[in-house]
Design a protein around this motif. Structure first.
Motif, mmCIF file in Angstrom:
data_model
loop_
_atom_site.group_PDB
_atom_site.id
_atom_site.type_symbol
_atom_site.label_atom_id
_atom_site.label_comp_id
_atom_site.label_asym_id
_atom_site.label_seq_id
_atom_site.Cartn_x
_atom_site.Cartn_y
_atom_site.Cartn_z
ATOM 1 N N CYS A 179 -8.230 -6.723 -0.703
ATOM 2 C CA CYS A 179 -6.996 -6.413 0.016
ATOM 3 C C CYS A 179 -6.212 -7.708 0.244
ATOM 4 C CB CYS A 179 -7.355 -5.777 1.355
ATOM 5 S SG CYS A 179 -5.938 -5.324 2.370
ATOM 6 N N SER B 210 -5.034 -8.476 2.929
ATOM 7 C CA SER B 210 -5.502 -8.992 4.223
ATOM 8 C C SER B 210 -6.816 -9.761 4.068
ATOM 9 C CB SER B 210 -5.663 -7.850 5.230
ATOM 10 O OG SER B 210 -6.774 -7.042 4.906
ATOM 11 N N HIS C 83 -13.252 -4.299 2.934
ATOM 12 C CA HIS C 83 -13.176 -3.053 3.709
ATOM 13 C C HIS C 83 -12.672 -1.863 2.906
ATOM 14 C CE1 HIS C 83 -9.279 -5.105 4.094
ATOM 15 N NE2 HIS C 83 -8.785 -3.894 3.983
ATOM 16 N N GLU C 84 -12.271 -2.082 1.648
ATOM 17 C CA GLU C 84 -11.795 -0.958 0.823
ATOM 18 C C GLU C 84 -12.887 -0.668 -0.189
ATOM 19 O OE1 GLU C 84 -8.260 -2.627 -0.854
ATOM 20 O OE2 GLU C 84 -7.203 -2.650 1.040
ATOM 21 N N ASP D 118 -8.456 4.031 1.107
ATOM 22 C CA ASP D 118 -7.761 3.405 2.247
ATOM 23 C C ASP D 118 -6.343 2.960 1.883
ATOM 24 O OD1 ASP D 118 -7.275 1.922 4.759
ATOM 25 O OD2 ASP D 118 -7.677 0.174 3.520
HETATM 26 ZN ZN LIG Z 1 -6.899 -3.363 3.216
#
Ligand SMILES: [Zn+2]
Ligand SMILES: [Zn+2]
Length: 246
Positions: free
Chosen positions: A37, A39, A58-59, A143
Motif C-alpha cells: 500500500c 501507506s 495489511h492488504e 481492501d
Molecule cells: Zn492500504
C-alpha cells in the motif's frame, strides 16, 4: 517463520521470527498474497508506524492454518481476507456503527503485526470468506477495492454520467475506473501524470486516459458530472474542482 521486520524508518530486515499463536477467538492465517500500500511505503520509509519493531502489510489474502479456542465456522485451508482495521466495538462511535471513527482501534501492519510474513494471527469474527476459486491475488485487493467502492457510494452517480478519475492509473484510481463503469457511467476518463499508468487505466476499462493538459482540455466539454480524486495532491484537487460540471 520468515518475516520482514521493521526496526526504524528505512530499517526493514528479513528475519526468522516466532510464528504467532492464535489467542481465544483468533485464527492463525497462512499468508497467500499481500499488497504494498502507499501507506506502507510512507510508514516504512518516511513517517514510521505506531509501534516498533513491527511487521507491516495489511492488504492480504490468507488460508486458515489454525483455529484458536472457541472459533467455529471456519475450516483449515479456507481462503479468507480481512478488513485491516480492527474496531474495539465498545467506544461511542463503534456503538453507533461508525467503526471507521473508532477511538481505540487496532490495525494490521500498523498497530499490530501484519502480513509481510508467512503467518499472522487475528480475530476470527472479522474474517471475510471469499469464493474459494477466487485468485488469491485478487482476494488480497479487497481492501483497496472497497476504498474505491466507498467513494462511489458517497456520490450520486447516475447511469450515463461522465466521470473523471484523477490519479486514474494508481491502485485506488484503477479500482475507481472499474467501479464507475460497473455503476453505469457513460464515459470514464482517467487522468494521471504518468503515461504508463494512464495506459493501465485503459486496460482497466477507462474510455480515455490522458497524462497531458493539452489532451485533457478537449475532453472536459461542459465539465464532468462526477470527479473522483485519488491522488491526494493539492494541485490535482484544484484541477478536479475546475473540471467539474456546474
Ligand atoms: Zn492500504
Ligand atoms: Zn471503537
Amino acid at each position: 517463520m520468515t518475516a520482514a521486520v521493521m526496526y526504524a524508518v528505512g530499517d526493514v530486515r528479513i528475519e526468522q521470527v516466532d510464528k504467532p499463536e492464535p489467542g481465544p477467538g483468533e485464527v492463525l492465517l497462512k499468508i497467500a498474497y499481500c499488497g504494498v500500500c502507499g501507506s506502507d511505503l510512507s510508514r516504512m520509509f518516511e513517517s514510521g508506524p505506531h509501534k516498533l519493531p513491527l511487521i507491516c502489510g495489511h492488504e492480504f489474502s490468507a488460508y486458515i492454518a489454525e483455529l484458536g479456542e472457541g472459533v467455529t465456522g471456519f475450516e483449515i485451508g479456507e481462503l479468507v481476507t480481512v478488513p485491516p482495521m480492527i474496531p474495539c466495538f465498545k467506544c461511542p462511535p463503534c456503538v453507533q456503527g461508525e467503526f471507521s471513527l473508532c477511538e481505540d482501534y487496532d490495525y494490521y501492519g500498523s498497530r499490530r503485526n501484519g502480513a509481510y510474513a508467512q503467518y499472522v494471527a487475528g480475530p476470527a469474527h472479522l474474517l471475510l470468506k471469499v469464493p474459494q476459486d477466487l485468485d488469491p491475488r485478487a482476494a488480497a485487493m479487497v481492501d483497496p477495492a472497497a476504498v474505491a467502492l466507498h467513494a462511489i457510494y458517497r456520490t450520486k452517480l447516475r447511469m450515463g454520467d461522465r466521470v473523471a478519475v484523477m490519479g486514474g492509473g494508481g491502485p485506488i484510481g484503477l479500482f475507481s475506473v472499474q467501479w464507475a463503469k460497473l455503476a453505469g457511467a457513460g464515459e470514464v476518463v482517467a487522468i494521471d501524470v504518468s503515461p504508463d499508468k494512464a495506459r493501465l487505466a485503459l486496460e482497466a476499462g477507462a474510455d480515455r486516459a490522458t497524462s497531458s493538459n493539452e489532451e485533457l482540455e478537449p475532453l472536459i466539454g461542459k465539465g464532468f458530472d462526477l470527479v473522483i480524486e485519488t491522488s491526494g495532491v493539492p494541485v490535482v484537487e484544484d484541477l478536479a474542482i475546475s473540471i467539474t460540471a456546474r
